[in-house]
Write a protein that holds these residues in place. Structure first.
Motif, PDB file in Angstrom:
ATOM      1  N   GLU A   1       0.819  -1.216   0.000  1.00 29.74           N
ATOM      2  CA  GLU A   1       0.000   0.000   0.000  1.00 29.74           C
ATOM      3  C   GLU A   1       0.855   1.270   0.000  1.00 29.74           C
ATOM      4  O   GLU A   1       0.510   2.255  -0.649  1.00 29.74           O
ATOM      5  N   ALA A   2       1.979   1.263   0.716  1.00 29.46           N
ATOM      6  CA  ALA A   2       2.840   2.450   0.775  1.00 29.46           C
ATOM      7  C   ALA A   2       3.351   2.833  -0.612  1.00 29.46           C
ATOM      8  O   ALA A   2       3.464   4.022  -0.930  1.00 29.46           O
ATOM      9  N   ILE A   3       3.641   1.853  -1.448  1.00 27.88           N
ATOM     10  CA  ILE A   3       4.121   2.132  -2.803  1.00 27.88           C
ATOM     11  C   ILE A   3       2.993   2.690  -3.653  1.00 27.88           C
ATOM     12  O   ILE A   3       3.166   3.692  -4.365  1.00 27.88           O
ATOM     13  N   ASN A   4       1.824   2.080  -3.596  1.00 27.22           N
ATOM     14  CA  ASN A   4       0.674   2.599  -4.350  1.00 27.22           C
ATOM     15  C   ASN A   4       0.355   4.030  -3.942  1.00 27.22           C
ATOM     16  O   ASN A   4       0.090   4.887  -4.790  1.00 27.22           O
ATOM     17  N   THR A   5       0.381   4.321  -2.651  1.00 26.89           N
ATOM     18  CA  THR A   5       0.090   5.663  -2.154  1.00 26.89           C
ATOM     19  C   THR A   5       1.133   6.659  -2.659  1.00 26.89           C
ATOM     20  O   THR A   5       0.791   7.756  -3.109  1.00 26.89           O
ATOM     21  N   PHE A   6       2.411   6.290  -2.599  1.00 24.24           N
ATOM     22  CA  PHE A   6       3.477   7.163  -3.088  1.00 24.24           C
ATOM     23  C   PHE A   6       3.265   7.503  -4.563  1.00 24.24           C
ATOM     24  O   PHE A   6       3.359   8.672  -4.953  1.00 24.24           O
ATOM     25  N   VAL A   7       2.965   6.506  -5.369  1.00 20.97           N
ATOM     26  CA  VAL A   7       2.754   6.740  -6.807  1.00 20.97           C
ATOM     27  C   VAL A   7       1.563   7.662  -7.024  1.00 20.97           C
ATOM     28  O   VAL A   7       1.636   8.618  -7.800  1.00 20.97           O
ATOM     29  N   GLN A   8       0.461   7.408  -6.335  1.00 20.15           N
ATOM     30  CA  GLN A   8      -0.735   8.238  -6.506  1.00 20.15           C
ATOM     31  C   GLN A   8      -0.489   9.683  -6.097  1.00 20.15           C
ATOM     32  O   GLN A   8      -0.960  10.610  -6.760  1.00 20.15           O
ATOM     33  N   GLN A   9       0.265   9.900  -5.016  1.00 20.51           N
ATOM     34  CA  GLN A   9       0.514  11.254  -4.527  1.00 20.51           C
ATOM     35  C   GLN A   9       1.576  11.991  -5.350  1.00 20.51           C
ATOM     36  O   GLN A   9       1.438  13.173  -5.619  1.00 20.51           O
ATOM     37  N   SER A  10       2.631  11.293  -5.741  1.00 19.09           N
ATOM     38  CA  SER A  10       3.742  11.942  -6.444  1.00 19.09           C
ATOM     39  C   SER A  10       3.528  12.049  -7.944  1.00 19.09           C
ATOM     40  O   SER A  10       4.080  12.939  -8.582  1.00 19.09           O
ATOM     41  N   PHE A  11       2.744  11.141  -8.517  1.00 14.59           N
ATOM     42  CA  PHE A  11       2.513  11.105  -9.965  1.00 14.59           C
ATOM     43  C   PHE A  11       1.017  10.935 -10.238  1.00 14.59           C
ATOM     44  O   PHE A  11       0.585   9.902 -10.751  1.00 14.59           O
ATOM     45  N   PRO A  12       0.215  11.949  -9.880  1.00 13.59           N
ATOM     46  CA  PRO A  12      -1.236  11.823 -10.039  1.00 13.59           C
ATOM     47  C   PRO A  12      -1.611  11.517 -11.491  1.00 13.59           C
ATOM     48  O   PRO A  12      -1.074  12.111 -12.421  1.00 13.59           O
ATOM     49  N   GLY A  13      -2.498  10.585 -11.652  1.00 13.77           N
ATOM     50  CA  GLY A  13      -2.976  10.207 -12.986  1.00 13.77           C
ATOM     51  C   GLY A  13      -2.126   9.159 -13.676  1.00 13.77           C
ATOM     52  O   GLY A  13      -2.557   8.550 -14.645  1.00 13.77           O
ATOM     53  N   ALA A  14      -0.897   8.928 -13.206  1.00 12.28           N
ATOM     54  CA  ALA A  14      -0.032   7.917 -13.819  1.00 12.28           C
ATOM     55  C   ALA A  14      -0.453   6.535 -13.350  1.00 12.28           C
ATOM     56  O   ALA A  14      -0.907   6.354 -12.222  1.00 12.28           O
ATOM     57  N   LYS A  15      -0.295   5.573 -14.223  1.00 11.33           N
ATOM     58  CA  LYS A  15      -0.645   4.189 -13.911  1.00 11.33           C
ATOM     59  C   LYS A  15       0.618   3.335 -13.885  1.00 11.33           C
ATOM     60  O   LYS A  15       1.541   3.531 -14.685  1.00 11.33           O
ATOM     61  N   ILE A  16       0.642   2.379 -12.989  1.00 12.72           N
ATOM     62  CA  ILE A  16       1.752   1.427 -12.926  1.00 12.72           C
ATOM     63  C   ILE A  16       1.551   0.417 -14.046  1.00 12.72           C
ATOM     64  O   ILE A  16       0.509  -0.216 -14.143  1.00 12.72           O
ATOM     65  N   THR A  17       2.559   0.293 -14.902  1.00 11.35           N
ATOM     66  CA  THR A  17       2.451  -0.634 -16.027  1.00 11.35           C
ATOM     67  C   THR A  17       3.327  -1.862 -15.863  1.00 11.35           C
ATOM     68  O   THR A  17       3.102  -2.864 -16.536  1.00 11.35           O
ATOM     69  N   TYR A  18       4.337  -1.783 -14.998  1.00 13.00           N
ATOM     70  CA  TYR A  18       5.261  -2.908 -14.870  1.00 13.00           C
ATOM     71  C   TYR A  18       5.914  -2.863 -13.502  1.00 13.00           C
ATOM     72  O   TYR A  18       6.259  -1.797 -13.003  1.00 13.00           O
ATOM     73  N   THR A  19       6.064  -4.020 -12.897  1.00 16.10           N
ATOM     74  CA  THR A  19       6.773  -4.111 -11.623  1.00 16.10           C
ATOM     75  C   THR A  19       7.738  -5.284 -11.656  1.00 16.10           C
ATOM     76  O   THR A  19       7.505  -6.269 -12.350  1.00 16.10           O
ATOM     77  N   GLU A  20       8.817  -5.137 -10.920  1.00 18.05           N
ATOM     78  CA  GLU A  20       9.771  -6.227 -10.701  1.00 18.05           C
ATOM     79  C   GLU A  20      10.054  -6.277  -9.215  1.00 18.05           C
ATOM     80  O   GLU A  20      10.015  -5.256  -8.540  1.00 18.05           O
ATOM     81  N   THR A  21      10.347  -7.441  -8.731  1.00 19.01           N
ATOM     82  CA  THR A  21      10.765  -7.580  -7.345  1.00 19.01           C
ATOM     83  C   THR A  21      12.165  -8.153  -7.312  1.00 19.01           C
ATOM     84  O   THR A  21      12.539  -8.956  -8.163  1.00 19.01           O
TER      85      THR A  21
END
Length: 177
Positions: A66-86
């Motif tokens: 959730e912390a990563i999703n929240t960071f993306v939503q707050q820092s890059f509003p409107g951007a969507k996550i298209t790819y992740t790696e672990t």
């Protein structure tokens, strides 16, 4: 002689299992529903060329902490996550995230950003004030396109390919060769 061959076979098998079981490459990892986060099917007569294009997993955002999703939503509003790696690193799991606008973000095992590459410019909120002031005073026409937090401070890359180094307090150290 049979005992030596059998022993050698056991050792080789154990090594293969260990190598395959501890694969620390940067390949996409499965998400909780058993799907991979990014899938590129092999081109076969059964699937056309369109199917060979990488497709993001429908739940790429839900698979992240959730912390990563929240960071993306707050820092890059409107951007969507298209790819992740672990990446399994010492002490925990790290995430690398790519957004639909080309931004790449690396997160540490505590789900805090450690590197942001954004060729439209890193959001000002992510850059310490002292670093922003230094760049504004010395490189007015060159936005910050990459910020990398490390153990001693920050590495900054500007759009004009100049790389700057700062300590943890944001004091200029020098340029990076």
């Amino acid at each position: 002689m049979k005992f030596k061959l059998l022993s050698l076979a056991v050792v080789v098998t154990a090594m293969l299992v260990a190598c395959n079981g501890n694969n620390n490459t940067q390949q996409p990892q499965p998400v909780s529903n058993g799907q991979q986060q990014q899938v590129t099917p092999a081109a076969t007569p059964e699937n056309n060329a369109d199917a060979a294009q990488p497709q993001p997993a429908a739940n790429a955002q839900q698979a992240l902490p959730e912390a990563i999703n929240t960071f993306v939503q707050q820092s890059f509003p409107g951007a969507k996550i298209t790819y992740t790696e672990t990446d399994q690193e010492y002490g925990g799991l790290e995430y690398d995230v790519t957004l639909d606008n080309g931004t790449k973000i690396d997160f540490d095992r505590n789900n805090q950003w450690k590197k942001v590459e954004c060729y439209k410019g890193v959001p000002a909120a992510l850059v310490p004030q002292a670093i922003s002031a230094y760049v504004k005073n010395n490189f007015q026409s060159a936005p910050i396109i990459k910020i990398d937090k490390n153990g001693i401070g920050y590495d900054i890359e500007l759009a004009n390919d100049i790389e700057l180094r700062f300590d943890q307090s944001g004091n200029f150290i020098g340029t990076d060769d």
